[in-house]
Design an enzyme around this catalytic site. Structure first.
Site, PDB file in Angstrom:
ATOM      1  N   GLY A 179      -0.920   4.531  -5.585  1.00 13.00           N
ATOM      2  CA  GLY A 179      -0.100   2.803  -6.206  1.00 13.00           C
ATOM      3  C   GLY A 179       0.872   2.931  -7.071  1.00 13.00           C
ATOM      4  O   GLY A 179       1.320   1.863  -7.599  1.00 13.00           O
ATOM      5  N   ILE A 206       1.081  -1.097  -0.238  1.00 17.06           N
ATOM      6  CA  ILE A 206       0.110   0.452   0.034  1.00 17.06           C
ATOM      7  C   ILE A 206       0.847   1.188  -0.011  1.00 17.06           C
ATOM      8  O   ILE A 206       1.798   1.509   0.755  1.00 17.06           O
ATOM      9  CB  ILE A 206      -1.403  -0.102   1.477  1.00 17.06           C
ATOM     10  CG1 ILE A 206      -1.322  -1.235   1.221  1.00 17.06           C
ATOM     11  CG2 ILE A 206      -1.676   1.144   1.153  1.00 17.06           C
ATOM     12  CD1 ILE A 206      -2.357  -1.545   2.710  1.00 17.06           C
ATOM     13  N   CYS A 207       0.465   2.535  -0.873  1.00 21.68           N
ATOM     14  CA  CYS A 207       1.058   3.776  -0.970  1.00 21.68           C
ATOM     15  C   CYS A 207      -0.302   4.884  -0.528  1.00 21.68           C
ATOM     16  O   CYS A 207      -1.518   4.659  -0.454  1.00 21.68           O
ATOM     17  CB  CYS A 207       1.888   4.124  -1.665  1.00 21.68           C
ATOM     18  SG  CYS A 207       1.750   4.143  -3.301  1.00 21.68           S
ATOM     19  N   ARG A 208       0.391   5.973  -1.296  1.00 22.36           N
ATOM     20  CA  ARG A 208      -0.749   6.937  -1.582  1.00 22.36           C
ATOM     21  C   ARG A 208      -1.697   6.887  -2.491  1.00 22.36           C
ATOM     22  O   ARG A 208      -2.965   6.828  -2.160  1.00 22.36           O
ATOM     23  CB  ARG A 208      -0.239   8.753  -1.575  1.00 22.36           C
ATOM     24  CG  ARG A 208      -1.195   9.529  -1.536  1.00 22.36           C
ATOM     25  CD  ARG A 208      -0.041  10.905  -1.631  1.00 22.36           C
ATOM     26  NE  ARG A 208       0.428  10.949  -2.516  1.00 22.36           N
ATOM     27  CZ  ARG A 208      -0.382  12.218  -4.071  1.00 22.36           C
ATOM     28  NH1 ARG A 208      -1.316  11.769  -3.695  1.00 22.36           N
ATOM     29  NH2 ARG A 208      -0.152  11.534  -4.904  1.00 22.36           N
ATOM     30  N   MET A 235      -4.242   5.134  -0.880  1.00 21.72           N
ATOM     31  CA  MET A 235      -4.662   5.809   0.258  1.00 21.72           C
ATOM     32  C   MET A 235      -5.353   6.614  -0.406  1.00 21.72           C
ATOM     33  O   MET A 235      -6.701   7.243   0.468  1.00 21.72           O
ATOM     34  CB  MET A 235      -3.675   6.004   1.765  1.00 21.72           C
ATOM     35  CG  MET A 235      -3.264   4.460   1.928  1.00 21.72           C
ATOM     36  SD  MET A 235      -4.242   3.260   2.689  1.00 21.72           S
ATOM     37  CE  MET A 235      -5.360   4.198   4.048  1.00 21.72           C
TER      38      MET A 235
END
Length: 98
Positions: free
Chosen positions: A66, A62-64, A90
């Site tokens: 993708g 997961i990141c902000r 996210m």
């Protein structure tokens, strides 16, 4: 690379399905809200933390948005880990955060 949507992750979290998640955002970003039970390992140090991960488990990365998670997923895949990248990051996750 295998992917999973933010809404699919949200459904897994809501159903209490045991999942392993790695949030590769920087600590300051992750402090603004992470998916419950996700582990924060920033992208810049992911290769240094490979020994802390279990190759028998599947990890959702997961990141902000993708992008960083896609890079991290590639690194992990190239080292023999089973991973799925959460597309949209996210920014697309609407579930509870901690």
């Amino acid at each position: 690379m295998k992917v999973i949507t933010a809404s699919e992750v949200e459904a897994l979290v809501k159903s209490n399905t045991p999942i392993h998640m790695i949030d590769v955002r920087e600590e300051e970003e992750a402090a603004e809200g992470m998916i419950p039970n996700a582990k924060n390992i920033p992208l810049g140090i992911i290769e240094d933390k490979l020994d802390n991960l279990d190759k028998s488990k599947e990890y959702i990365i997961i990141c902000r948005s993708g992008n960083r998670s896609s890079m991290a997923a590639s690194i992990l895949e190239n080292n023999g880990y089973n991973v799925r990248n959460m597309t949209g990051g996210m920014l697309n996750y609407k579930g509870k955060t901690v």
